[in-house]
Design a protein around this motif. Structure first.
Motif, PDB file in Angstrom:
ATOM      1  N   LEU A   1       0.832  -1.199   0.000  1.00  0.00           N
ATOM      2  CA  LEU A   1       0.000   0.000   0.000  1.00  0.00           C
ATOM      3  C   LEU A   1       0.867   1.250   0.000  1.00  0.00           C
ATOM      4  CD1 LEU A   1      -2.555  -1.005   2.795  1.00  0.00           C
ATOM      5  CD2 LEU A   1      -2.944  -1.095   0.323  1.00  0.00           C
ATOM      6  N   LEU A   2       0.464   2.224  -0.774  1.00  0.00           N
ATOM      7  CA  LEU A   2       1.077   3.549  -0.727  1.00  0.00           C
ATOM      8  C   LEU A   2       0.137   4.471   0.036  1.00  0.00           C
ATOM      9  CD1 LEU A   2       3.117   5.712  -1.474  1.00  0.00           C
ATOM     10  CD2 LEU A   2       1.989   5.916  -3.707  1.00  0.00           C
ATOM     11  N   ALA A   3       0.601   4.918   1.192  1.00  0.00           N
ATOM     12  CA  ALA A   3      -0.198   5.807   2.046  1.00  0.00           C
ATOM     13  C   ALA A   3       0.377   7.212   1.931  1.00  0.00           C
ATOM     14  CB  ALA A   3      -0.172   5.329   3.492  1.00  0.00           C
ATOM     15  N   ARG A   4      -0.320   8.086   1.263  1.00  0.00           N
ATOM     16  CA  ARG A   4       0.160   9.451   1.025  1.00  0.00           C
ATOM     17  C   ARG A   4      -0.293  10.397   2.140  1.00  0.00           C
ATOM     18  NH1 ARG A   4       2.147  10.340  -4.079  1.00  0.00           N
ATOM     19  NH2 ARG A   4       1.669   8.775  -5.680  1.00  0.00           N
ATOM     20  N   GLY A   5       0.569  11.359   2.450  1.00  0.00           N
ATOM     21  CA  GLY A   5       0.211  12.442   3.361  1.00  0.00           C
ATOM     22  C   GLY A   5      -0.215  11.991   4.735  1.00  0.00           C
ATOM     23  N   VAL A   6       0.600  11.164   5.394  1.00  0.00           N
ATOM     24  CA  VAL A   6       0.210  10.618   6.700  1.00  0.00           C
ATOM     25  C   VAL A   6       0.733  11.457   7.858  1.00  0.00           C
ATOM     26  CG1 VAL A   6       0.055   8.276   5.824  1.00  0.00           C
ATOM     27  CG2 VAL A   6       2.212   9.080   6.771  1.00  0.00           C
ATOM     28  N   HIS A   7       1.488  12.515   7.588  1.00  0.00           N
ATOM     29  CA  HIS A   7       2.028  13.331   8.674  1.00  0.00           C
ATOM     30  C   HIS A   7       1.075  14.475   9.004  1.00  0.00           C
ATOM     31  CE1 HIS A   7       5.762  11.125   8.781  1.00  0.00           C
ATOM     32  NE2 HIS A   7       5.860  11.245   7.461  1.00  0.00           N
ATOM     33  N   GLY A   8       1.279  15.022  10.176  1.00  0.00           N
ATOM     34  CA  GLY A   8       0.408  16.089  10.648  1.00  0.00           C
ATOM     35  C   GLY A   8      -0.527  15.589  11.738  1.00  0.00           C
ATOM     36  N   ALA A   9      -0.926  16.503  12.636  1.00  0.00           N
ATOM     37  CA  ALA A   9      -1.732  16.120  13.799  1.00  0.00           C
ATOM     38  C   ALA A   9      -3.055  15.482  13.393  1.00  0.00           C
ATOM     39  CB  ALA A   9      -1.980  17.343  14.675  1.00  0.00           C
ATOM     40  N   ARG A  10      -3.670  15.973  12.337  1.00  0.00           N
ATOM     41  CA  ARG A  10      -4.974  15.452  11.933  1.00  0.00           C
ATOM     42  C   ARG A  10      -4.874  14.042  11.375  1.00  0.00           C
ATOM     43  NH1 ARG A  10      -7.888  19.854   8.275  1.00  0.00           N
ATOM     44  NH2 ARG A  10      -9.523  18.244   8.418  1.00  0.00           N
ATOM     45  N   ARG A  11      -3.671  13.615  10.988  1.00  0.00           N
ATOM     46  CA  ARG A  11      -3.487  12.285  10.399  1.00  0.00           C
ATOM     47  C   ARG A  11      -2.951  11.277  11.408  1.00  0.00           C
ATOM     48  NH1 ARG A  11      -5.984  11.475   5.842  1.00  0.00           N
ATOM     49  NH2 ARG A  11      -4.285  10.501   4.651  1.00  0.00           N
ATOM     50  N   HIS A  12      -2.889  11.676  12.669  1.00  0.00           N
ATOM     51  CA  HIS A  12      -2.340  10.775  13.683  1.00  0.00           C
ATOM     52  C   HIS A  12      -3.103   9.449  13.767  1.00  0.00           C
ATOM     53  CE1 HIS A  12      -0.425   9.352  17.350  1.00  0.00           C
ATOM     54  NE2 HIS A  12      -1.622   9.159  17.864  1.00  0.00           N
ATOM     55  N   PRO A  13      -4.456   9.431  13.750  1.00  0.00           N
ATOM     56  CA  PRO A  13      -5.161   8.137  13.808  1.00  0.00           C
ATOM     57  C   PRO A  13      -4.777   7.212  12.659  1.00  0.00           C
ATOM     58  CG  PRO A  13      -6.667   9.933  14.282  1.00  0.00           C
ATOM     59  CD  PRO A  13      -5.391  10.569  13.802  1.00  0.00           C
ATOM     60  N   LEU A  14      -4.545   7.778  11.475  1.00  0.00           N
ATOM     61  CA  LEU A  14      -4.141   6.942  10.342  1.00  0.00           C
ATOM     62  C   LEU A  14      -2.754   6.376  10.560  1.00  0.00           C
ATOM     63  CD1 LEU A  14      -4.618   5.766   7.536  1.00  0.00           C
ATOM     64  CD2 LEU A  14      -3.763   7.920   6.574  1.00  0.00           C
ATOM     65  N   ARG A  15      -1.806   7.221  11.015  1.00  0.00           N
ATOM     66  CA  ARG A  15      -0.451   6.728  11.276  1.00  0.00           C
ATOM     67  C   ARG A  15      -0.473   5.637  12.330  1.00  0.00           C
ATOM     68  NH1 ARG A  15       0.798  12.054  11.771  1.00  0.00           N
ATOM     69  NH2 ARG A  15       1.441  11.778  13.953  1.00  0.00           N
ATOM     70  N   ALA A  16      -1.275   5.824  13.368  1.00  0.00           N
ATOM     71  CA  ALA A  16      -1.353   4.823  14.436  1.00  0.00           C
ATOM     72  C   ALA A  16      -1.902   3.499  13.912  1.00  0.00           C
ATOM     73  CB  ALA A  16      -2.222   5.345  15.575  1.00  0.00           C
ATOM     74  N   ALA A  17      -2.840   3.577  12.965  1.00  0.00           N
ATOM     75  CA  ALA A  17      -3.425   2.357  12.410  1.00  0.00           C
ATOM     76  C   ALA A  17      -2.453   1.599  11.533  1.00  0.00           C
ATOM     77  CB  ALA A  17      -4.679   2.698  11.609  1.00  0.00           C
ATOM     78  N   LEU A  18      -1.399   2.258  11.064  1.00  0.00           N
ATOM     79  CA  LEU A  18      -0.473   1.634  10.123  1.00  0.00           C
ATOM     80  C   LEU A  18       0.803   1.151  10.794  1.00  0.00           C
ATOM     81  CD1 LEU A  18      -0.926   4.044   7.076  1.00  0.00           C
ATOM     82  CD2 LEU A  18      -2.024   1.829   7.499  1.00  0.00           C
ATOM     83  N   GLN A  19       0.747   0.929  12.098  1.00  0.00           N
ATOM     84  CA  GLN A  19       1.895   0.390  12.819  1.00  0.00           C
ATOM     85  C   GLN A  19       1.907  -1.141  12.719  1.00  0.00           C
ATOM     86  OE1 GLN A  19       4.296   2.439  14.205  1.00  0.00           O
ATOM     87  NE2 GLN A  19       3.026   3.884  13.053  1.00  0.00           N
ATOM     88  N   PRO A  20       3.102  -1.741  12.630  1.00  0.00           N
ATOM     89  CA  PRO A  20       3.185  -3.207  12.551  1.00  0.00           C
ATOM     90  C   PRO A  20       2.440  -3.896  13.685  1.00  0.00           C
ATOM     91  CG  PRO A  20       5.312  -2.233  12.053  1.00  0.00           C
ATOM     92  CD  PRO A  20       4.428  -1.107  12.517  1.00  0.00           C
ATOM     93  N   LEU A  21       1.805  -4.988  13.362  1.00  0.00           N
ATOM     94  CA  LEU A  21       1.023  -5.839  14.263  1.00  0.00           C
ATOM     95  C   LEU A  21      -0.402  -5.337  14.447  1.00  0.00           C
ATOM     96  CD1 LEU A  21       2.122  -8.468  15.582  1.00  0.00           C
ATOM     97  CD2 LEU A  21       2.049  -7.282  17.772  1.00  0.00           C
ATOM     98  N   GLN A  22      -0.723  -4.184  13.893  1.00  0.00           N
ATOM     99  CA  GLN A  22      -2.069  -3.637  14.064  1.00  0.00           C
ATOM    100  C   GLN A  22      -3.060  -4.342  13.143  1.00  0.00           C
ATOM    101  OE1 GLN A  22      -3.245  -0.993  16.247  1.00  0.00           O
ATOM    102  NE2 GLN A  22      -5.034  -2.157  15.570  1.00  0.00           N
ATOM    103  N   SER A  23      -4.236  -4.635  13.671  1.00  0.00           N
ATOM    104  CA  SER A  23      -5.357  -5.143  12.885  1.00  0.00           C
ATOM    105  C   SER A  23      -6.142  -3.947  12.360  1.00  0.00           C
ATOM    106  CB  SER A  23      -6.250  -6.037  13.742  1.00  0.00           C
ATOM    107  OG  SER A  23      -7.410  -6.426  13.037  1.00  0.00           O
ATOM    108  N   ILE A  24      -6.406  -3.923  11.054  1.00  0.00           N
ATOM    109  CA  ILE A  24      -7.072  -2.773  10.443  1.00  0.00           C
ATOM    110  C   ILE A  24      -8.145  -3.229   9.460  1.00  0.00           C
ATOM    111  CG2 ILE A  24      -5.018  -1.319  10.622  1.00  0.00           C
ATOM    112  CD1 ILE A  24      -4.601  -1.723   7.592  1.00  0.00           C
ATOM    113  N   ARG A  25      -8.953  -2.278   9.050  1.00  0.00           N
ATOM    114  CA  ARG A  25      -9.777  -2.379   7.850  1.00  0.00           C
ATOM    115  C   ARG A  25      -9.392  -1.201   6.970  1.00  0.00           C
ATOM    116  NH1 ARG A  25     -13.792  -6.175   8.166  1.00  0.00           N
ATOM    117  NH2 ARG A  25     -14.325  -6.901  10.268  1.00  0.00           N
TER     118      ARG A  25
END
Length: 255
Positions: A35-59
Motif C-alpha cells: 500500500l502507498l499511504a500518502r500524506g500521513v504526517h500532521g496532527a490530523r493524520r495521527h489516527p491513520l499513522r497509528a493504524a499503520l503500525q506493525p502488528l495492528q489489525s485494520i480495515r
C-alpha cells in the motif's frame, strides 16, 4: 479495482518521500498487499499513522493500480498487543517471516488465520517458543510446503524415541544411532514432531529441539538472504554469552 473495508494485519511500514509511507499488509481476501499511504504526517493524520503500525489489525480502503494499491482510508480494529523484550522480538520475527515468504496478491486465508492466532497468543503471554513453532508449522502448511508429522520421508511412523532432521523436500529424516553428538543435538526428537503435529505442547527439551530443524527448512525457502531478526538474535547472543548447550536453557525462545 477497489478494496473496501478489507481486513488486514500490518506487517511493515517505512517512510516514502517526505510525507508518505510504503506499507505491507497481510489481507484476508488478497494475501500480501503493498500500500502507498500518502500524506500521513500532521496532527490530523495521527489516527491513520497509528493504524499503520506493525502488528495492528485494520480495515482499509484502497484503489489498486499496478503492483501497489493507493490507500484511501484505514482504521484500527482493536488495540495492537503491547509487547516488550523477547515478545516484541518474536512479533518482529513473525512479521518479517510472513513478509518474506508470502507471495503478493495471492489469497492466503489459512495464513491469515494462523497469523491472527499467533498475534493473540503473543498478547496472552503464551510460551514464546511454542507460539513461534506453531506459526512456523502453519505458515509452511499454508504455503503448501509443510509436512505430515505422523510419518518420516520414507513413509514410516515417527518414532518417539528417535531423532530427526527435517529435509525441506522430503520431510523428517531419521538419524542413525552412530551419528555424532553434534548432529543429534541439532535434530528434533520424535516426541516433539508428534506433539507438534497434534498441536500439543511438548516438554521443554523436546520443544527446544524443534527450533534448529525448522529454521533450516525456513532458510531453504528464504534462499541465500536470511532474516534480519536472526541476525539481531545472533548479535545479541554475542553480547550476552549463552551457555553452549542451548537445550538446557529455558525455552522462552529466541525465534
Amino acid at each position: 479495482m477497489r478494496l473496501t473495508a478489507e481486513p488486514a494485519f500490518v506487517l511493515h511500514a517505512r517512510p516514502w518521500r517526505e510525507t508518505s509511507l510504503l506499507v505491507e499488509v497481510l489481507s484476508a481476501g488478497h494475501g500480501r498487499v503493498g500500500l502507498l499511504a500518502r500524506g500521513v504526517h500532521g496532527a490530523r493524520r495521527h489516527p491513520l499513522r497509528a493504524a499503520l503500525q506493525p502488528l495492528q489489525s485494520i480495515r482499509f480502503d484502497a484503489v489498486w493500480r499496478g503492483e501497489l494499491a493507493r490507500l484511501t482510508g484505514a482504521e484500527a480494529v482493536d488495540v495492537a498487543p503491547r509487547l516488550s523484550g523477547e515478545a516484541a522480538m518474536s512479533a518482529f520475527y513473525l512479521n518479517e517471516l510472513t513478509l518474506r515468504l508470502s507471495p503478493r496478491q495471492v489469497p492466503q486465508p489459512e495464513l491469515f488465520a494462523a497469523y491472527a492466532l499467533a498475534r493473540e497468543r503473543l498478547r496472552d503471554g503464551d510460551p514464546l517458543g511454542w507460539t513461534l513453532r506453531r506459526f512456523e508449522r502453519d505458515l509452511l502448511e499454508a504455503l503448501g510446503v509443510g509436512f505430515d508429522l505422523r510419518f518420516d520421508g520414507d513413509g514410516e511412523p515417527i518414532d518417539p524415541a528417535a531423532r530427526y532432521r527435517l529435509d525441506p523436500e522430503h520431510g523428517p529424516r531419521r538419524l542413525l544411532l552412530d551419528r555424532g553428538q553434534a548432529d543429534r543435538a541439532g535434530a528434533a526428537t520424535g516426541r516433539a514432531l508428534i506433539a507438534l503435529g497434534e498441536d500439543r505442547l511438548p516438554e521443554g527439551a523436546d520443544l527446544a529441539s524443534l527450533r534448529r530443524p525448522i529454521r533450516e527448512v525456513l532458510a531453504h525457502h528464504l534462499g541465500p538472504r536470511g532474516l534480519k531478526s536472526w541476525e539481531m538474535l545472533a548479535a545479541l547472543a554475542g553480547v550476552v554469552r549463552a551457555p553452549p548447550d542451548a537445550q538446557a536453557m529455558p525455552e522462552r525462545d529466541r525465534s
